[in-house]
Design a protein around this motif. Structure first.
Motif, PDB file in Angstrom:
ATOM      1  N   GLN A 116       4.926  -5.275   5.640  1.00  0.00           N
ATOM      2  CA  GLN A 116       4.500  -4.745   6.931  1.00  0.00           C
ATOM      3  C   GLN A 116       4.505  -5.886   7.940  1.00  0.00           C
ATOM      4  N   ARG A 117       5.134  -5.633   9.084  1.00  0.00           N
ATOM      5  CA  ARG A 117       5.202  -6.648  10.147  1.00  0.00           C
ATOM      6  C   ARG A 117       4.943  -5.998  11.483  1.00  0.00           C
ATOM      7  N   LEU A 118       4.386  -6.772  12.411  1.00  0.00           N
ATOM      8  CA  LEU A 118       4.082  -6.286  13.752  1.00  0.00           C
ATOM      9  C   LEU A 118       4.553  -7.304  14.771  1.00  0.00           C
ATOM     10  N   VAL A 119       5.430  -6.876  15.679  1.00  0.00           N
ATOM     11  CA  VAL A 119       5.877  -7.697  16.798  1.00  0.00           C
ATOM     12  C   VAL A 119       5.373  -6.996  18.052  1.00  0.00           C
ATOM     13  N   VAL A 120       4.681  -7.739  18.918  1.00  0.00           N
ATOM     14  CA  VAL A 120       4.088  -7.155  20.116  1.00  0.00           C
ATOM     15  C   VAL A 120       4.767  -7.747  21.347  1.00  0.00           C
ATOM     16  N   ALA A 121       5.267  -6.858  22.207  1.00  0.00           N
ATOM     17  CA  ALA A 121       5.863  -7.272  23.479  1.00  0.00           C
ATOM     18  C   ALA A 121       4.883  -6.923  24.583  1.00  0.00           C
ATOM     19  N   THR A 122       4.514  -7.919  25.382  1.00  0.00           N
ATOM     20  CA  THR A 122       3.589  -7.721  26.487  1.00  0.00           C
ATOM     21  C   THR A 122       4.361  -7.893  27.792  1.00  0.00           C
ATOM     22  N   PHE A 123       4.167  -6.962  28.716  1.00  0.00           N
ATOM     23  CA  PHE A 123       4.895  -6.968  29.976  1.00  0.00           C
ATOM     24  C   PHE A 123       3.952  -7.178  31.144  1.00  0.00           C
ATOM     25  N   LYS A 127      14.647 -12.714  12.782  1.00  0.00           N
ATOM     26  CA  LYS A 127      14.551 -13.893  13.645  1.00  0.00           C
ATOM     27  C   LYS A 127      15.697 -13.943  14.650  1.00  0.00           C
ATOM     28  N   GLU A 128      16.892 -13.524  14.200  1.00  0.00           N
ATOM     29  CA  GLU A 128      18.054 -13.558  15.096  1.00  0.00           C
ATOM     30  C   GLU A 128      17.882 -12.591  16.260  1.00  0.00           C
ATOM     31  N   MET A 129      17.320 -11.416  15.994  1.00  0.00           N
ATOM     32  CA  MET A 129      17.132 -10.426  17.049  1.00  0.00           C
ATOM     33  C   MET A 129      16.081 -10.886  18.047  1.00  0.00           C
ATOM     34  N   VAL A 130      14.991 -11.443  17.546  1.00  0.00           N
ATOM     35  CA  VAL A 130      13.892 -11.871  18.408  1.00  0.00           C
ATOM     36  C   VAL A 130      14.297 -13.091  19.239  1.00  0.00           C
ATOM     37  N   ALA A 131      15.186 -13.937  18.699  1.00  0.00           N
ATOM     38  CA  ALA A 131      15.613 -15.137  19.424  1.00  0.00           C
ATOM     39  C   ALA A 131      16.396 -14.790  20.688  1.00  0.00           C
ATOM     40  N   ARG A 132      17.004 -13.617  20.748  1.00  0.00           N
ATOM     41  CA  ARG A 132      17.773 -13.220  21.934  1.00  0.00           C
ATOM     42  C   ARG A 132      16.887 -12.759  23.085  1.00  0.00           C
ATOM     43  N   VAL A 133      15.641 -12.423  22.790  1.00  0.00           N
ATOM     44  CA  VAL A 133      14.723 -11.919  23.815  1.00  0.00           C
ATOM     45  C   VAL A 133      13.998 -13.099  24.463  1.00  0.00           C
ATOM     46  N   LYS A 134      14.032 -13.141  25.797  1.00  0.00           N
ATOM     47  CA  LYS A 134      13.413 -14.235  26.558  1.00  0.00           C
ATOM     48  C   LYS A 134      12.408 -13.671  27.553  1.00  0.00           C
ATOM     49  N   PRO A 135      11.348 -14.422  27.850  1.00  0.00           N
ATOM     50  CA  PRO A 135      10.403 -13.978  28.883  1.00  0.00           C
ATOM     51  C   PRO A 135      11.124 -13.798  30.219  1.00  0.00           C
ATOM     52  N   GLU A 195       5.376 -11.888  27.308  1.00  0.00           N
ATOM     53  CA  GLU A 195       5.221 -12.620  26.047  1.00  0.00           C
ATOM     54  C   GLU A 195       5.670 -11.741  24.888  1.00  0.00           C
ATOM     55  N   LEU A 196       6.215 -12.375  23.880  1.00  0.00           N
ATOM     56  CA  LEU A 196       6.605 -11.693  22.645  1.00  0.00           C
ATOM     57  C   LEU A 196       5.861 -12.366  21.499  1.00  0.00           C
ATOM     58  N   THR A 197       4.929 -11.648  20.883  1.00  0.00           N
ATOM     59  CA  THR A 197       4.145 -12.180  19.778  1.00  0.00           C
ATOM     60  C   THR A 197       4.853 -11.831  18.476  1.00  0.00           C
ATOM     61  N   VAL A 198       5.269 -12.864  17.753  1.00  0.00           N
ATOM     62  CA  VAL A 198       6.076 -12.692  16.542  1.00  0.00           C
ATOM     63  C   VAL A 198       5.292 -13.260  15.356  1.00  0.00           C
ATOM     64  N   PRO A 199       5.232 -12.546  14.223  1.00  0.00           N
ATOM     65  CA  PRO A 199       4.544 -13.098  13.049  1.00  0.00           C
ATOM     66  C   PRO A 199       5.329 -14.268  12.452  1.00  0.00           C
ATOM     67  N   ASP A 200       4.602 -15.129  11.756  1.00  0.00           N
ATOM     68  CA  ASP A 200       5.231 -16.305  11.147  1.00  0.00           C
ATOM     69  C   ASP A 200       6.161 -15.934  10.001  1.00  0.00           C
ATOM     70  N   ASP A 201       5.908 -14.803   9.337  1.00  0.00           N
ATOM     71  CA  ASP A 201       6.710 -14.442   8.173  1.00  0.00           C
ATOM     72  C   ASP A 201       7.899 -13.547   8.522  1.00  0.00           C
ATOM     73  N   LEU A 202       8.295 -13.491   9.789  1.00  0.00           N
ATOM     74  CA  LEU A 202       9.452 -12.695  10.184  1.00  0.00           C
ATOM     75  C   LEU A 202      10.701 -13.301   9.546  1.00  0.00           C
ATOM     76  N   PRO A 203      11.431 -12.526   8.748  1.00  0.00           N
ATOM     77  CA  PRO A 203      12.557 -13.095   7.997  1.00  0.00           C
ATOM     78  C   PRO A 203      13.840 -13.149   8.836  1.00  0.00           C
ATOM     79  N   ALA A 204      14.738 -14.004   8.401  1.00  0.00           N
ATOM     80  CA  ALA A 204      16.093 -13.983   8.937  1.00  0.00           C
ATOM     81  C   ALA A 204      16.801 -12.777   8.320  1.00  0.00           C
ATOM     82  N   GLU A 205      17.939 -12.399   8.864  1.00  0.00           N
ATOM     83  CA  GLU A 205      18.624 -11.196   8.392  1.00  0.00           C
ATOM     84  C   GLU A 205      19.003 -11.298   6.917  1.00  0.00           C
ATOM     85  N   ASN A 206      19.541 -12.424   6.495  1.00  0.00           N
ATOM     86  CA  ASN A 206      19.927 -12.596   5.090  1.00  0.00           C
ATOM     87  C   ASN A 206      18.711 -12.568   4.169  1.00  0.00           C
TER      88      ASN A 206
END
Length: 189
Positions: free
Chosen positions: A101-108, A53-61, A115-126
């Motif tokens: 298994q997780r899938l994050v999709v980045a659309t350009f 979650k921390e890594m994905v939060a840094r990415v912005k459209p 857009e960045l499609t993130v699954p709901d079960d993406l965990p925090a680092e801890n």
């Protein structure tokens, strides 16, 4: 008489086969156990990009592709026919933990992130580290450091009555010769 005595061990061996499970009742190798009692070793397989979650939060459209690659890493899948889509796939299969298994999709849109499609079960680092940790909490972990109180309770080091002479004061041990470090000058530099 001898052929009868020689065939007795063979008959006893064949009679013991009735106690083996039938072919239909044998469990498969894909289960947790083989033949109901042997647990095979499973190779740890980790593939893809670990995203939290921390890594994905840094990415912005609106970010360029190069910046997204710097923040999330190279995507596992890039399609030649769909250059505007990057798939960040992560799978882990370890013995003693659940398959993940997780899938994050980045659309350009061109070079910019749409857009960045993130699954709901993406965990925090801890949470991710806790999910893959196979150490049992009931096992006592070794103590690696002393507290200040424990250090203070230690006895001071004993000083010997006769101080040992230092090696520098004596010089090299008698009978030992060493070749020069540098063949031209005979020095180390």
């Amino acid at each position: 008489m001898r052929p009868l005595l020689a065939s007795l061990p063979l008959l006893a061996l064949l009679g013991g086969c009735s106690y083996l499970p039938t072919w239909d009742s044998l469990p498969t190798v894909t289960g947790e156990k083989v033949l109901g009692f042997v647990t095979p070793y499973r190779v740890e397989v980790v593939q893809g990009n670990v995203l939290t979650k921390e890594m994905v939060a840094r990415v912005k459209p609106g970010m360029p592709k190069a910046q997204v690659r710097d923040l999330l890493g190279s995507p596992l899948l890039t399609d030649v026919f769909h250059e505007s889509r990057w798939d960040y796939v992560f799978t882990i299969r370890r013995q003693g933990t659940a398959y993940q298994q997780r899938l994050v999709v980045a659309t350009f849109d061109g070079d910019k992130l749409k857009e960045l499609t993130v699954p709901d079960d993406l965990p925090a680092e801890n949470d991710f580290v806790a999910a893959i940790n196979t150490f049992k909490p009931d096992r006592k972990q070794p103590k690696l450091e002393l507290s200040e109180a424990e250090r203070g309770a230690l006895p001071p080091p004993k000083k010997s009555a006769e101080a040992a002479p230092t090696a520098a004061a004596e010089g090299p041990a008698p009978g030992r010769t060493y070749p020069p470090l540098d063949a031209k000058t005979g020095t180390g530099s």
